[in-house]
Design an enzyme around this catalytic site. Structure first.
Site, PDB file in Angstrom:
ATOM      1  N   ARG A  91      38.732  39.914  46.305  1.00 37.03           N
ATOM      2  CA  ARG A  91      38.337  39.333  45.069  1.00 37.03           C
ATOM      3  C   ARG A  91      39.394  38.376  44.511  1.00 37.03           C
ATOM      4  O   ARG A  91      40.527  38.919  43.510  1.00 37.03           O
ATOM      5  CB  ARG A  91      37.419  39.726  44.221  1.00 37.03           C
ATOM      6  CG  ARG A  91      36.317  40.352  44.982  1.00 37.03           C
ATOM      7  CD  ARG A  91      34.908  40.414  43.990  1.00 37.03           C
ATOM      8  NE  ARG A  91      33.762  40.917  44.815  1.00 37.03           N
ATOM      9  CZ  ARG A  91      32.224  40.844  44.179  1.00 37.03           C
ATOM     10  NH1 ARG A  91      32.133  41.213  42.922  1.00 37.03           N
ATOM     11  NH2 ARG A  91      31.751  40.159  44.882  1.00 37.03           N
TER      12      ARG A  91
ATOM     13  N   GLN B  63      37.332  33.209  47.345  1.00 34.05           N
ATOM     14  CA  GLN B  63      35.979  33.050  46.346  1.00 34.05           C
ATOM     15  C   GLN B  63      35.411  32.143  47.785  1.00 34.05           C
ATOM     16  O   GLN B  63      33.822  32.596  47.381  1.00 34.05           O
ATOM     17  CB  GLN B  63      36.539  32.370  45.792  1.00 34.05           C
ATOM     18  CG  GLN B  63      36.790  33.099  44.066  1.00 34.05           C
ATOM     19  CD  GLN B  63      36.379  32.503  42.626  1.00 34.05           C
ATOM     20  OE1 GLN B  63      36.799  30.982  42.705  1.00 34.05           O
ATOM     21  NE2 GLN B  63      36.974  32.537  41.745  1.00 34.05           N
TER      22      GLN B  63
ATOM     23  N   ASP C 262      33.674  34.618  49.575  1.00 36.79           N
ATOM     24  CA  ASP C 262      32.643  35.759  49.285  1.00 36.79           C
ATOM     25  C   ASP C 262      31.634  36.137  49.872  1.00 36.79           C
ATOM     26  O   ASP C 262      31.246  35.449  49.050  1.00 36.79           O
ATOM     27  CB  ASP C 262      33.564  36.231  48.494  1.00 36.79           C
ATOM     28  CG  ASP C 262      33.704  37.589  47.778  1.00 36.79           C
ATOM     29  OD1 ASP C 262      32.296  38.458  47.796  1.00 36.79           O
ATOM     30  OD2 ASP C 262      33.473  37.792  46.365  1.00 36.79           O
TER      31      ASP C 262
ATOM     32  N   SER D 186      29.278  37.391  47.258  1.00 32.12           N
ATOM     33  CA  SER D 186      28.868  37.202  46.366  1.00 32.12           C
ATOM     34  C   SER D 186      28.373  35.923  46.657  1.00 32.12           C
ATOM     35  O   SER D 186      27.067  35.679  46.225  1.00 32.12           O
ATOM     36  CB  SER D 186      30.135  36.361  45.444  1.00 32.12           C
ATOM     37  OG  SER D 186      30.956  36.994  45.244  1.00 32.12           O
TER      38      SER D 186
ATOM     39  N   TYR E 156      35.141  44.978  40.448  1.00 30.89           N
ATOM     40  CA  TYR E 156      34.412  46.219  40.091  1.00 30.89           C
ATOM     41  C   TYR E 156      33.807  46.896  39.657  1.00 30.89           C
ATOM     42  O   TYR E 156      35.281  47.216  38.786  1.00 30.89           O
ATOM     43  CB  TYR E 156      34.358  46.611  41.832  1.00 30.89           C
ATOM     44  CG  TYR E 156      33.539  45.740  42.983  1.00 30.89           C
ATOM     45  CD1 TYR E 156      32.688  45.290  43.199  1.00 30.89           C
ATOM     46  CD2 TYR E 156      35.131  45.144  43.717  1.00 30.89           C
ATOM     47  CE1 TYR E 156      33.034  45.159  44.395  1.00 30.89           C
ATOM     48  CE2 TYR E 156      35.003  44.454  44.913  1.00 30.89           C
ATOM     49  CZ  TYR E 156      33.625  43.980  44.966  1.00 30.89           C
ATOM     50  OH  TYR E 156      33.855  43.242  46.221  1.00 30.89           O
TER      51      TYR E 156
END
Length: 373
Positions: free
Chosen positions: A121, A126, A129, A132, A229
């Protein structure tokens, strides 16, 4: 460079790892795309759409033969990959902590397993990912599913016959899924509150128009782990959190739990005793039910009624929005490989930061540091 796309074989999996859009983009890089017949049917993508995009179609064996890279949503069984080139890359969801035998099988077979859920992350990753992108739509779907199960309206309605009060919705866990759940519940007109162990999420909750519910009496516990996280909290914090949440849950109509800790069973957020305090007809949606559940008594893909409260959760929530989740997953795959595409070699060449993070196996061995020891 031959890239193969197989039809997903896991029970209940409706997504597909490539779309006609990403097929065209990969071909634009110079790759050859092969798609198994019927791979996109459950995501509303026809074989002809893939063919029009430039992919060849065939059986699983035909598609995998001489493949340099295999893209999947969930990692296929090693047997399915027979015929792929030695050392071929397989990029998919591997559940490395829960499916260690599969990782070992990949190492033994000589394939290079690239775990998309291990994508770091960081800012430049991004767009790659998958957790997500899939969690975003999962949070949206959780609210819709709970609203459908709830026997009343969400928004306040003022009518000549009287006023219908807005539903009270409480989101527990404000990651990507939780934030989308807040936004969706607000759009539906509910009174929304939310909580998280990470104090930094307070402003995010408020920015979406929801009320933050936080423990104020226990200082110095941020709950922020590596990579953004959440981490497990101290006993002191857990006790204070339980007391606060118990009082708040009793007033709610719908509760949505989203808490997960990578590599561990989902933390228990709601006990049977807390469920018993809720109003009859209330609904709890447990987004973590497939990882052991945040809610005592939740069962994947079943609506369980306890103390007059309906408890539900899907084993694979993103699969309930297959067309959109497939589109995002496929873009994550393309963004990942295209970012490292070497024009001279005609293939992607991973760097150390991201490559070492996602690579599970190479050269017949398990090489990922998170899986060693």
């Amino acid at each position: 460079m031959r890239i193969a796309i197989l039809k997903e074989r896991a029970a209940g999996e409706t997504r597909v790892a490539a779309t006609p859009e990403t097929v065209k983009k990969f071909i634009g890089l110079g790759a050859t795309l092969a798609v198994e017949q019927g791979a996109g049917e459950s995501a509303s993508i026809s074989d002809s759409a893939y063919a029009d995009a430039g992919a060849s179609l065939g059986s699983a064996a035909d598609v995998v033969k001489d493949a340099d890279i295999v893209l999947g949503v969930q990692a296929p069984d090693v047997m399915t990959l027979s015929g792929a080139k030695p050392g071929a890359w397989v990029a998919a969801l591997f559940d490395p902590f829960g499916q260690k035998e599969r990782v070992e099988a990949y190492a033994k077979a000589g394939f290079e397993a690239l775990s998309m859920e291990f994508m770091p992350r960081i800012t430049r990753a991004q767009s790659m990912d998958v957790l997500s992108s899939q969690s975003n739509l999962a949070g949206y779907k959780a609210v819709l599913a709970a609203a459908n199960e709830y026997g009343r309206a969400f928004p306040m309605m003022m009518t000549a016959a009287g006023t219908v009060q807005a539903a009270r919705v409480f989101i527990m866990g404000v990651g990507v899924a939780g934030l989308q759940a807040i936004a969706t519940a607000k759009r539906l007109g509910a009174q929304v509150s939310a909580t998280d162990v990470r104090s930094a999420t307070r402003e995010q909750i408020q920015s979406l128009g929801a009320k933050p519910i936080f423990v104020e009496s226990v200082a110095g516990i941020e709950g922020e782990g590596s990579g953004g996280y959440a981490t497990e909290m101290s006993e002191e914090y857990q006790k204070a959190q339980a007391e606060l949440v118990s009082g708040h849950i009793a007033k709610q109509d719908i509760v949505i739990t989203t808490a997960l800790i990578p590599g561990r069973a989902a933390p228990r957020l709601i006990s049977d005793e807390q469920i018993a305090t809720m109003k009859p007809g209330s609904v709890i949606f447990d987004l973590a039910v497939a990882q052991g559940g945040n809610v005592e008594g939740s069962v994947p893909d079943q609506v369980v009624e306890k103390h007059g409260v309906k408890i539900m959760g899907f084993s694979n929530t993103p699969a309930h929005l297959a067309a959109d989740t497939s589109a995002l997953f496929a873009r994550n795959h393309f963004n990942f490989l295209s970012a490292f595409w070497d024009k001279e070699q005609g293939r992607p060449v991973l760097d150390e930061e991201i490559g070492n993070a996602v690579r599970l196996t190479k050269g017949g061995e398990i090489v990922n540091e998170r899986l060693k020891g």
